[in-house]
Design a protein around this motif. Sequence first.
Motif, PDB file in Angstrom:
ATOM      1  N   ASP A  35      23.427  35.223  30.061  1.00  0.00           N
ATOM      2  CA  ASP A  35      22.099  35.079  29.462  1.00  0.00           C
ATOM      3  C   ASP A  35      22.124  35.294  27.948  1.00  0.00           C
ATOM      4  O   ASP A  35      21.474  36.192  27.424  1.00  0.00           O
ATOM      5  CB  ASP A  35      21.139  36.079  30.141  1.00  0.00           C
ATOM      6  CG  ASP A  35      19.683  35.739  29.870  1.00  0.00           C
ATOM      7  OD1 ASP A  35      19.435  34.652  29.325  1.00  0.00           O
ATOM      8  OD2 ASP A  35      18.813  36.558  30.198  1.00  0.00           O
ATOM      9  N   GLU A  66      20.833  33.361  25.813  1.00  0.00           N
ATOM     10  CA  GLU A  66      19.498  33.044  25.328  1.00  0.00           C
ATOM     11  C   GLU A  66      18.619  34.294  25.414  1.00  0.00           C
ATOM     12  O   GLU A  66      17.844  34.576  24.499  1.00  0.00           O
ATOM     13  CB  GLU A  66      18.931  31.920  26.192  1.00  0.00           C
ATOM     14  CG  GLU A  66      17.675  31.290  25.660  1.00  0.00           C
ATOM     15  CD  GLU A  66      16.896  30.619  26.785  1.00  0.00           C
ATOM     16  OE1 GLU A  66      17.516  30.105  27.738  1.00  0.00           O
ATOM     17  OE2 GLU A  66      15.655  30.649  26.721  1.00  0.00           O
ATOM     18  N   GLY A  67      18.770  35.056  26.521  1.00  0.00           N
ATOM     19  CA  GLY A  67      18.021  36.289  26.673  1.00  0.00           C
ATOM     20  C   GLY A  67      18.383  37.293  25.590  1.00  0.00           C
ATOM     21  O   GLY A  67      17.516  38.017  25.088  1.00  0.00           O
ATOM     22  N   ALA A  68      19.668  37.344  25.221  1.00  0.00           N
ATOM     23  CA  ALA A  68      20.102  38.259  24.161  1.00  0.00           C
ATOM     24  C   ALA A  68      19.424  37.901  22.849  1.00  0.00           C
ATOM     25  O   ALA A  68      18.940  38.770  22.116  1.00  0.00           O
ATOM     26  CB  ALA A  68      21.617  38.201  24.018  1.00  0.00           C
ATOM     27  N   GLN A 121      16.585  36.226  22.512  1.00  0.00           N
ATOM     28  CA  GLN A 121      15.154  36.515  22.658  1.00  0.00           C
ATOM     29  C   GLN A 121      14.869  37.993  22.456  1.00  0.00           C
ATOM     30  O   GLN A 121      13.920  38.375  21.775  1.00  0.00           O
ATOM     31  CB  GLN A 121      14.678  36.128  24.062  1.00  0.00           C
ATOM     32  CG  GLN A 121      14.218  34.698  24.170  1.00  0.00           C
ATOM     33  CD  GLN A 121      13.624  34.428  25.547  1.00  0.00           C
ATOM     34  OE1 GLN A 121      13.269  35.342  26.273  1.00  0.00           O
ATOM     35  NE2 GLN A 121      13.533  33.166  25.900  1.00  0.00           N
TER      36      GLN A 121
END
Lengths: 193, 193
Positions: free
Chosen positions: A33, A35-37, A39
Motif C-alpha cells: 500500500d 499509495e496509502g503511505a 496519503q
Amino acid sequence: MAALETLIEALKRLPGVGQKSAQRMAYHLLQHDREGAQQLSTALRSAAEQIGHCRRCHTFSETEICTICADPARDPKLLCVVESPADQAALERSNSYRGYYFVLLGRISPLDGVGVGQIGAAELLQRAAETGVEEVILASSFTAEGEATAYVLAEALRARGLKATRLARGVPVGSELEYVDLGTIAHALVDRR
Amino acid sequence: MAALETLIEALKRLPGVGQKSAQRMAYHLLQHDREGAQQLSTALRSAAEQIGHCRRCHTFSETEICTICADPARDPKLLCVVESPADQAALERSNSYRGYYFVLLGRISPLDGVGVGQIGAAELLQRAAETGVEEVILASSFTAEGEATAYVLAEALRARGLKATRLARGVPVGSELEYVDLGTIAHALVDRR
C-alpha cells in the motif's frame, strides 16, 4: 536501510505501537500500500499544519472559532468542561448534550508539575463568568488526577458564585454487577435515585 | 473537521488499526506530538519514494542491488526463498543463515487468483540455475498457501536437477508439549532425529 529504519522509528511514536507493530506497518505499507503511505504522509502534514485551537473553547479547529462555538442553536446556559478534544468528541457522539464546551489543557498532575495554572483554569473562569452561563458541568476523567481537577475547579467556580456540577458516577450501562469494582458500586449506592 | 477526518481515515490503512485506535493516534499526535506527526509524514514519503526492490533478490532496497546481494562474504552455495522482505528480516535476525536470498512476490493463493506465474517463479528458477548455487532452501510460511508454494517450487527446481530443501517442521523452542497442536507433534515425531 536508512529510510526503512527511520520509518519504523517514526511509527513507534504512535501510541500503542511498539517495535513489532511498527515493523509490520512499515513492511505492509511498502509491500502492499504505497499509495496509502503517501496519503498518510499528506494527511499528517495537513493536520499538523492546519489544525489549531478554537480561540473560545480551545478544542481542535481549522478555523479561529470551532463549529460548536459558532453554532447559535446550542444552549448558552450550559458549559461542559473536558480534559481533551478526544473527551469532547466522545460526549458529542453520545448525542445527549446540547450546550457549549471548554477544553482544558490536560489535568492537574502534581507529580508531572502540572498545577491549576497550567490547565487554563483562568480562561475557564473568565469564560464561565460570561453572561448567560448558568451551569458548569465538570466532565474531567474519573481518575485521581481528573477528580482533583474537578474538585479544584468546582471550588474556584463556587467561590465566584457559579453553579458547578459533576457527571454522575455509577454502574456503566450493560455491565453485570458481579464484575463492577467496589468503588463504583459504593458510589452507585450513595447516589441512588 | 476535514483535516482530522482525513487523518483518521489515512491511519486506518495501517494494519491492525481500526476506528478507535486511529482516533486515539490522531488526537495524540495533534495534542502531544506534532513534531512526531511531521517526522512520520517525512519518513513515510521518503520510504515510499526511495525504497525500491533489489534487482537480484527482489527484497526492499534503496540501491539497485541490496546490501546482502552485494556482500561477497555470503555463501554463494545457498539460496533461501522467502515470501516477503519481513520474512527475510526475521531470518536475518536469527543470525543463523549466511547464504543469499530470493524474495517471492507473495505466495500461491488460487482463491485470490495468485498462481505460480505471479510470484516470480521464473526469475527464481533463473537465479537458482546460476553457477555456484548448490541448494535452494524453501522458507515460505507453514500455512496452506505457503506449503503449496514450497511444493510447486520444489517440483520445478528438482525437474531442473537442483537440490531443494524445506525448513524443518517441529515443536517451537520454549513451548510445552501439552499446548502444541497435534499436527506439529505428528510432524515432530515423523522428523525425529
